[in-house]
Design a protein around this motif. Structure first.
Motif, PDB file in Angstrom:
ATOM      1  N   ASP A  83       0.774  -1.174  -0.060  1.00 15.75           N
ATOM      2  CA  ASP A  83      -0.086  -0.055   0.171  1.00 15.75           C
ATOM      3  C   ASP A  83       0.922   1.299   0.020  1.00 15.75           C
ATOM      4  O   ASP A  83       0.508   2.530  -0.810  1.00 15.75           O
ATOM      5  CB  ASP A  83      -0.930   0.002   1.106  1.00 15.75           C
ATOM      6  CG  ASP A  83      -0.289  -0.073   2.691  1.00 15.75           C
ATOM      7  OD1 ASP A  83       0.508  -0.931   2.773  1.00 15.75           O
ATOM      8  OD2 ASP A  83      -0.714   0.505   3.532  1.00 15.75           O
ATOM      9  N   TYR A 143      -4.618   4.148   0.177  1.00 19.40           N
ATOM     10  CA  TYR A 143      -4.610   2.886  -0.236  1.00 19.40           C
ATOM     11  C   TYR A 143      -4.304   2.014   0.711  1.00 19.40           C
ATOM     12  O   TYR A 143      -3.762   2.200   1.738  1.00 19.40           O
ATOM     13  CB  TYR A 143      -3.470   2.889  -1.439  1.00 19.40           C
ATOM     14  CG  TYR A 143      -3.744   3.532  -2.459  1.00 19.40           C
ATOM     15  CD1 TYR A 143      -4.331   2.975  -3.712  1.00 19.40           C
ATOM     16  CD2 TYR A 143      -3.022   4.996  -2.641  1.00 19.40           C
ATOM     17  CE1 TYR A 143      -4.589   3.764  -4.827  1.00 19.40           C
ATOM     18  CE2 TYR A 143      -3.235   5.670  -3.680  1.00 19.40           C
ATOM     19  CZ  TYR A 143      -4.117   5.136  -4.913  1.00 19.40           C
ATOM     20  OH  TYR A 143      -4.328   5.892  -5.939  1.00 19.40           O
ATOM     21  N   ASN A 171       1.595   7.342  -6.250  1.00 27.09           N
ATOM     22  CA  ASN A 171       0.416   8.388  -6.600  1.00 27.09           C
ATOM     23  C   ASN A 171       0.945   9.716  -6.108  1.00 27.09           C
ATOM     24  O   ASN A 171       0.417  10.584  -6.664  1.00 27.09           O
ATOM     25  CB  ASN A 171      -0.758   8.039  -5.484  1.00 27.09           C
ATOM     26  CG  ASN A 171      -2.007   8.617  -5.866  1.00 27.09           C
ATOM     27  OD1 ASN A 171      -2.497   8.784  -7.113  1.00 27.09           O
ATOM     28  ND2 ASN A 171      -2.695   9.480  -4.816  1.00 27.09           N
ATOM     29  N   CYS A 221      -2.141  -4.722  -2.698  1.00 31.03           N
ATOM     30  CA  CYS A 221      -2.952  -3.450  -3.003  1.00 31.03           C
ATOM     31  C   CYS A 221      -3.369  -3.299  -4.114  1.00 31.03           C
ATOM     32  O   CYS A 221      -2.739  -3.482  -5.120  1.00 31.03           O
ATOM     33  CB  CYS A 221      -1.973  -2.208  -2.467  1.00 31.03           C
ATOM     34  SG  CYS A 221      -2.796  -0.560  -2.557  1.00 31.03           S
ATOM     35  N   GLU A 279      -4.727  10.263  -2.134  1.00 31.07           N
ATOM     36  CA  GLU A 279      -5.661   9.054  -2.005  1.00 31.07           C
ATOM     37  C   GLU A 279      -5.149   8.166  -0.962  1.00 31.07           C
ATOM     38  O   GLU A 279      -3.995   7.681  -0.927  1.00 31.07           O
ATOM     39  CB  GLU A 279      -5.835   8.287  -3.415  1.00 31.07           C
ATOM     40  CG  GLU A 279      -6.945   7.353  -3.517  1.00 31.07           C
ATOM     41  CD  GLU A 279      -8.195   7.713  -3.109  1.00 31.07           C
ATOM     42  OE1 GLU A 279      -9.214   6.666  -2.888  1.00 31.07           O
ATOM     43  OE2 GLU A 279      -8.549   8.706  -3.367  1.00 31.07           O
ATOM     44  N   VAL A 289       2.312   1.765  -3.577  1.00 29.77           N
ATOM     45  CA  VAL A 289       1.166   2.374  -4.465  1.00 29.77           C
ATOM     46  C   VAL A 289       0.962   3.881  -4.085  1.00 29.77           C
ATOM     47  O   VAL A 289       0.788   4.818  -5.070  1.00 29.77           O
ATOM     48  CB  VAL A 289      -0.081   1.809  -4.300  1.00 29.77           C
ATOM     49  CG1 VAL A 289      -1.107   2.532  -5.387  1.00 29.77           C
ATOM     50  CG2 VAL A 289       0.211   0.300  -4.878  1.00 29.77           C
ATOM     51  N   ALA A 290       0.916   4.350  -2.818  1.00 27.23           N
ATOM     52  CA  ALA A 290       0.895   5.637  -2.393  1.00 27.23           C
ATOM     53  C   ALA A 290       2.065   6.498  -2.928  1.00 27.23           C
ATOM     54  O   ALA A 290       1.750   7.795  -3.111  1.00 27.23           O
ATOM     55  CB  ALA A 290       0.468   5.579  -0.900  1.00 27.23           C
ATOM     56  N   GLY A 298     -10.187  -0.111  -5.356  1.00 28.40           N
ATOM     57  CA  GLY A 298      -9.082   0.744  -5.104  1.00 28.40           C
ATOM     58  C   GLY A 298      -9.233   1.851  -6.070  1.00 28.40           C
ATOM     59  O   GLY A 298     -10.044   1.726  -7.111  1.00 28.40           O
ATOM     60  N   ALA A 326      -5.064  -0.955  -7.255  1.00 28.14           N
ATOM     61  CA  ALA A 326      -5.551   0.546  -7.419  1.00 28.14           C
ATOM     62  C   ALA A 326      -5.990   0.556  -8.819  1.00 28.14           C
ATOM     63  O   ALA A 326      -5.564   0.734  -9.825  1.00 28.14           O
ATOM     64  CB  ALA A 326      -4.066   1.191  -7.439  1.00 28.14           C
TER      65      ALA A 326
END
Length: 278
Positions: free
Chosen positions: A123, A195, A130, A161, A193, A126-127, A184, A163
């Motif tokens: 997570d 995640y 982003n 995770c 956002e 991915v964050a 997601g 997305a």
């Protein structure tokens, strides 16, 4: 009349010159695209590989010379195995170059950067992406969907995770195919956002299938999509076959479904299974 003929010949000469220039430019563009395609293929994961208890298989059926899909898997220092699949919005060189960029960003360091001595955090991976790809002024750049995860060192659980990407599919003996994950939000659309990661057990013999939406959205000549139910039926049919038999089966099934070999969208699959015994 003589003046008109002269004008006609001059126009012919200019048209020939422009045609020759376009031909040279097209040849150079084609050469460049082929180089991008070669670089992209070199970055894709091996089509089949065993890592500890896990067996991986993958395939890409691009809609054009280059693709916006990218996937990979890698063993981390603690013995866990990280993996991801990315689908960049759009087609062509721009999407392909974005996918190559993401391949370089999603390396071992990316999965370890937020771990703080604990297990890797998909997570946070991915964050971080982003944050990188969302502009502060709200203007949207290229965005993409993805699933990334980590199988623990024992090979008996997976944390992942999601997305905006199609949900992973879990295949287990004696049970119907099951979607896992809650969807997601795509990466690069909204700043800040949140995640989340989900952890699921991986019994011996189970399989996880990641796929791009080009798989389920592959269209029959009458416009009907291949769909999730047909994909599940195909995967259940193939669950007793070797994992690396999935690519030819998928290609044969989808080309028969759409009535041709040219795909309208990229089709990519990354699958892995847990060995029944060591």
């Amino acid at each position: 009349m003589k003046r008109l003929l002269g004008l006609h010949y001059r126009l012919q000469s200019k048209n020939k010159l422009l045609t020759d220039q376009l031909r040279v430019a097209y040849a150079k563009l084609k050469e460049d695209m082929e180089a991008v395609a070669m670089a992209q293929r070199c970055l894709l994961a091996e089509p089949y590989k065993e890592i500890g208890r896990l067996r991986f298989a993958s395939c890409l059926l691009p809609s054009a010379l280059v693709s916006g899909d990218m996937y990979n898997y890698l063993k981390l220092p603690d013995g866990s195995v990280a993996f991801y699949m990315v689908d960049v919005a759009g087609h062509g060189a721009r999407a392909a170059l974005m996918s190559v960029t993401l391949n370089h960003l999603l390396d071992e360091a990316a999965f370890l950067s937020g771990a703080d001595g604990g297990p890797p955090r998909p997570d946070l991976v991915v964050a971080d992406l982003n944050r990188r790809f969302t502009r502060a002024d709200g203007e949207m750049l290229d965005y993409f969907t993805m699933v990334c995860g980590v199988v623990n060192p024992a090979g008996d659980s997976m944390t992942f995770c999601q997305a905006g990407h199609p949900s992973p599919i879990l295949i287990q003996a004696g049970q119907p195919a099951e979607l896992i994950g809650d969807g997601g939000f795509p990466v690069g659309v909204m700043a800040h956002e949140d995640y989340t990661a989900v952890t699921v057990p991986l019994p011996r013999g189970s399989r996880i299938i990641l796929h791009s939406d080009g798989t389920t959205e592959c269209a029959h000549p009458d416009g009907t999509h291949f769909g999730q139910d047909r994909l599940h039926a195909l995967l259940e049919k193939a669950k007793d076959r070797p994992l690396n038999a999935l690519e030819p089966l998928l290609y044969e099934t989808l080309t028969a479904w759409q009535g041709g070999e040219r795909f309208e969208d990229d089709v990519s699959v990354l699958a892995f299974e847990v060995a029944i015994r060591d």
